[in-house]
Each structure stands twice: as structure tokens, then as C-alpha cells.
Design a protein around this motif. Structure first.
Motif, PDB file in Angstrom:
ATOM      1  N   ILE A  12      23.285   3.512 -15.440  1.00  0.00           N
ATOM      2  CA  ILE A  12      22.364   4.597 -15.117  1.00  0.00           C
ATOM      3  C   ILE A  12      21.032   3.985 -14.707  1.00  0.00           C
ATOM      4  O   ILE A  12      20.424   3.222 -15.467  1.00  0.00           O
ATOM      5  CB  ILE A  12      22.246   5.580 -16.291  1.00  0.00           C
ATOM      6  N   VAL A  13      20.624   4.296 -13.493  1.00  0.00           N
ATOM      7  CA  VAL A  13      19.361   3.785 -12.950  1.00  0.00           C
ATOM      8  C   VAL A  13      18.322   4.866 -13.184  1.00  0.00           C
ATOM      9  O   VAL A  13      18.463   5.976 -12.654  1.00  0.00           O
ATOM     10  CB  VAL A  13      19.486   3.515 -11.428  1.00  0.00           C
ATOM     11  N   ASP A  14      17.299   4.562 -13.984  1.00  0.00           N
ATOM     12  CA  ASP A  14      16.304   5.601 -14.230  1.00  0.00           C
ATOM     13  C   ASP A  14      15.259   5.590 -13.123  1.00  0.00           C
ATOM     14  O   ASP A  14      14.586   4.586 -12.897  1.00  0.00           O
ATOM     15  CB  ASP A  14      15.649   5.450 -15.608  1.00  0.00           C
ATOM     16  N   VAL A  15      15.153   6.732 -12.437  1.00  0.00           N
ATOM     17  CA  VAL A  15      14.220   6.824 -11.315  1.00  0.00           C
ATOM     18  C   VAL A  15      13.004   7.703 -11.644  1.00  0.00           C
ATOM     19  O   VAL A  15      12.229   8.043 -10.754  1.00  0.00           O
ATOM     20  CB  VAL A  15      14.931   7.340 -10.028  1.00  0.00           C
ATOM     21  N   ALA A  16      12.843   8.024 -12.940  1.00  0.00           N
ATOM     22  CA  ALA A  16      11.683   8.864 -13.313  1.00  0.00           C
ATOM     23  C   ALA A  16      10.355   8.256 -12.855  1.00  0.00           C
ATOM     24  O   ALA A  16       9.498   8.983 -12.334  1.00  0.00           O
ATOM     25  CB  ALA A  16      11.671   9.119 -14.823  1.00  0.00           C
ATOM     26  N   PRO A  17      10.173   6.937 -12.998  1.00  0.00           N
ATOM     27  CA  PRO A  17       8.872   6.395 -12.580  1.00  0.00           C
ATOM     28  C   PRO A  17       8.629   6.444 -11.062  1.00  0.00           C
ATOM     29  O   PRO A  17       7.508   6.220 -10.617  1.00  0.00           O
ATOM     30  CB  PRO A  17       8.936   4.927 -13.062  1.00  0.00           C
ATOM     31  N   ARG A  18       9.660   6.734 -10.276  1.00  0.00           N
ATOM     32  CA  ARG A  18       9.455   6.868  -8.819  1.00  0.00           C
ATOM     33  C   ARG A  18       9.710   8.321  -8.387  1.00  0.00           C
ATOM     34  O   ARG A  18       8.793   9.055  -8.095  1.00  0.00           O
ATOM     35  CB  ARG A  18      10.379   5.887  -8.066  1.00  0.00           C
ATOM     36  N   ASP A  19      10.958   8.746  -8.404  1.00  0.00           N
ATOM     37  CA  ASP A  19      11.281  10.093  -7.912  1.00  0.00           C
ATOM     38  C   ASP A  19      10.580  11.143  -8.770  1.00  0.00           C
ATOM     39  O   ASP A  19      10.151  12.200  -8.271  1.00  0.00           O
ATOM     40  CB  ASP A  19      12.803  10.305  -7.952  1.00  0.00           C
ATOM     41  N   GLY A  20      10.449  10.844 -10.075  1.00  0.00           N
ATOM     42  CA  GLY A  20       9.791  11.789 -10.977  1.00  0.00           C
ATOM     43  C   GLY A  20       8.280  11.771 -10.821  1.00  0.00           C
ATOM     44  O   GLY A  20       7.654  12.793 -10.501  1.00  0.00           O
ATOM     45  N   PHE A  21       7.679  10.604 -11.002  1.00  0.00           N
ATOM     46  CA  PHE A  21       6.209  10.527 -10.990  1.00  0.00           C
ATOM     47  C   PHE A  21       5.607  10.923  -9.640  1.00  0.00           C
ATOM     48  O   PHE A  21       4.495  11.435  -9.577  1.00  0.00           O
ATOM     49  CB  PHE A  21       5.747   9.112 -11.362  1.00  0.00           C
ATOM     50  N   GLN A  22       6.345  10.665  -8.536  1.00  0.00           N
ATOM     51  CA  GLN A  22       5.764  10.969  -7.222  1.00  0.00           C
ATOM     52  C   GLN A  22       5.474  12.459  -7.059  1.00  0.00           C
ATOM     53  O   GLN A  22       4.658  12.852  -6.230  1.00  0.00           O
ATOM     54  CB  GLN A  22       6.695  10.494  -6.104  1.00  0.00           C
TER      55      GLN A  22
END
Ligand code: COA
Ligand code: ZN
Length: 314
Positions: A12-22
Motif C-alpha cells: 500500500i503506497v500512502d499518497v496522503a502527503p501528495r494527493d491528500g495535502f495538495q
């Protein structure tokens, strides 16, 4: 404890810091971003999309990606990657010492124009420059994210033939890469997800690429879509802790499928994730209290003891 036998493993690749934070308006301080990334690492997440080398005018929240990368203390083997939309992004990332890159383009003209401000053909042509720049770089790893692979906010359902036409060009150079099929709007349906992965894996068998699914949960289908991708053979999944997000360039889309929902589901199916659900939920709670964070998902909001009951080992 159940007597579940672990037979399979997913990443599982967590993308919260990119897709989420943006998608979060108020500036998130660099040290908060670093703390979230380190919290995810401590929970056992081994691949995180920590930011993007995009125009700060287009996405102001990503302006400190190089600083976040530099500040994070990472365990051996952990991968911190960054999204890039063009050659300038690749150059900036490599200058910052980041060699794990996610190059994005959209299948549909209207979304590619809105997102990266150019025709699809130009994005595909520039990929060749990305290969050239990365070819001799130590540790270079490339994911190509195919946005609007299922549905487009402007053009509706996307035919699989359009995706394959793009992938013919992406794979033509024989460069080793992971290809992420992205449900940018969250309006893919499970049978469509399985069908597209079946077709693409068959069409590019032997082309040196591996596959990932990037899902959003706008219509409540995020976990179902991931499971159909899993059944079709996919073992890498993008998700965001706390289900954070809502792409600024995909009107109507909400956040990524929540990482904790995927971890909960896979682990209870006996599929190993390497992630400690309780610690992941703690990070999701930290994300959820950020000012104007639009969160989603289910597992974070059910009674914690029920979420963690009969939990198989990570
Ligand atoms: N990173 C930072 N700055 C960049 C850049 C990058 N990857 N690419 C271009 N720029 C800068 C240029 O240097 C130029 O700067 P200047 O105004 O100081 O001269 C400016 O941006 C405009 O350059 P141009 O090539 O004309 O870009 P554009 O205005 O057509 O925008 C993108 C193109 C791709 C840079 C922009 O649309 C973008 O960043 N999109 C990303 C969207 C995104 O992150 N979406 C969510 C992820 S799917
Ligand atoms: Zn997304």
C-alpha cells in the motif's frame, strides 16, 4: 486471534502527503508534513508519495517537497517518491536527490489540459526525455500514472481502447516501470477495473512493466475497486490515510480510498500489508484534525475496539 494463514502480500503506497495535502487550502507547515510521513513509516508503510515537483502557482501546498524529503528520517528499504508532471519537474526532483518518481499524464485531452496544461501527445512525447534523464541515475525508479483511465470529470466514461492507445506509446521504449491506472474521479466500477487490468496485463505481458491501482472513494467504491484489481492480479495500491483529498483539477472527486480501509480489508482477508493498523489509525487521526482537511473512509470512525478486533498480524 484468528487462525488466518497469510498467503499473499500487497504493497500500500500512502499518497496522503501528495494527493491528500495538495487539496488542503491552508498551508501545512513543513514539520507537520514531515511528522505525518515519519508516522506512516513508523506504522510500517514502506512507500509514500511525499510531494510533487509541480508549479507552486498550480499547487501551492507542494512548494516544500524537497525540504520534506530532506528532513524525513527513513528506515532502510523505505521508498519516498514524488510526482512530476514534466521534464522541469524531473530535473528539480533529481537535483533534490529524489530518484523515485511518478510521472503523470491523463488519457483524456480535457483533463490533461486542465491538469498539466498541454495535449496528451506532448505529455507522452516528454516521457522519452524522462527516460533519458533517468537512465543513468543510480536508484532511478519510475511509476507512470495514467490519470482518468476509467472516468473523466469532463468527458465521462473512458473507453479502454483510449487507455491502450496511450500505453502503446508509454511501453514502446521498453523502459522498466510501474504503471498506475488511476481512477481520478472515483467513478470507476469494479467490473471495469478488473477488465482494464486484464486487458492491459495481457497486452503488455513481457513489456517489462508492473501494475498498480490508484483509487478514489467518491462513490463509496474505493475498496471494492481495489479488490477487483487485486483479483485481476494487481498487488500495489495507492491510498491515503484518513481518505484525505479531492483533486483540485478533478471537480466533484473526493479523497483517495482510505489506507486504513484497505489495510483493514486486506488483513482480515489474510493478505499481508506490513502495516500496523492501530498505528496507521493514529496517523489518520493526526491528519483529520488539520485545518480544512476533507477526510473520508470508514474504519477511522467506527469504534476502535471493533476495528481492531480479531486482527491478524500485519
Ligand atoms: N515545477 C515547478 N515549476 C515549474 C514546473 C515544475 N515541474 N514546470 C514549469 N514550471 C514553471 C516554469 O519554470 C515557469 O516559471 P516562470 O513563470 O517563473 O517562468 C512556469 O512554471 C510556467 O511554465 P510553463 O511550462 O508555461 O507551465 P504551465 O504554466 O503551462 O504549467 C505545469 C504546467 C505542468 C507546470 C502546471 O500545470 C502544473 O504544475 N501542474 C501540476 C498539477 C498537479 O499537480 N495536479 C495534481 C496531480 S495529478
Ligand atoms: Zn488521485
Amino acid at each position: 486471534m484468528t487462525d488466518t494463514i497469510i498467503t499473499e502480500r500487497v504493497e500500500i503506497v500512502d499518497v496522503a502527503p501528495r494527493d491528500g495535502f495538495q487539496a488542503v487550502g491552508p498551508w501545512i507547515p513543513t514539520e507537520t508534513k514531515v511528522a505525518v510521513v515519519e508516522g506512516l513509516l513508523a506504522a510500517g508503510v514502506r512507500r509514500i508519495e511525499t510531494g510533487a515537483f509541480v508549479s507552486p502557482k498550480a499547487v501551492p501546498q507542494m512548494a516544500d517537497t524537497a525540504e520534506v524529503h530532506a528532513a524525513v528520517t527513513r528506515p532502510e528499504g523505505a521508498r519516498l517518491c514524488a510526482l512530476v508532471p514534466n521534464e522541469t519537474g524531473v530535473r528539480r526532483a533529481l537535483e533534490a536527490g529524489i530518484t523515485d518518481l511518478v510521472y503523470v499524464f491523463s488519457v483524456t485531452e480535457s483533463h490533461n489540459q486542465g491538469n498539466v496544461r498541454r495535449p496528451v501527445a506532448d505529455s507522452l512525447a516528454e516521457l522519452e526525455r524522462v527516460f533519458e534523464l533517468g537512465r543513468d541515475v543510480d536508484g532511478f525508479q519510475l511509476r507512470v500514472n495514467v490519470a482518468t483511465a476509467f472516468d473523466c470529470p469532463f468527458e465521462g466514461r473512458v473507453p479502454s481502447a483510449a487507455v491502450l492507445a496511450c500505453l502503446d506509446k508509454v511501453t514502446a521504449h521498453g523502459f522498466p516501470m510501474e504503471i498506475g491506472l488511476c481512477d481520478t474521479t472515483g467513478r470507476a466500477f469494479p467490473d471495469q477495473v478488473a477488465d482494464l487490468f486484464d486487458r492491459t496485463q495481457r497486452a503488455y505481458d513481457g513489456a517489462g512493466c508492473t501494475w498498480a491501482f490508484h483509487g478514489h472513494d467518491t462513490f463509496g467504491l474505493g475498496v471494492s475497486n481495489a479488490l477487483y484489481a487485486y483479483q485481476a492480479g494487481v498487488r500495489v495500491f495507492d491510498a491515503a490515510a484518513a481518505g484525505l483529498g479531492g483533486c483540485p483539477f478533478a471537480p466533484g472527486a473526493t479523497g483517495n480510498t482510505a489506507s486504513e480501509d484497505l489495510v483493514f480489508t486486506f488483513q482480515n482477508m489474510g493478505v499481508e500489508t506490513g502495516i500496523d493498523l492501530e498505528r496507521l489509525l493514529a496517523v489518520a487521526e493526526d491528519i483529520a484534525v488539520l485545518p480544512q482537511a476533507a477526510t473520508g473512509g470508514h474504519i477511522r470512525t467506527v469504534p476502535r475496539a471493533r476495528a481492531l478486533a480479531d486482527r491478524p498480524a500485519a
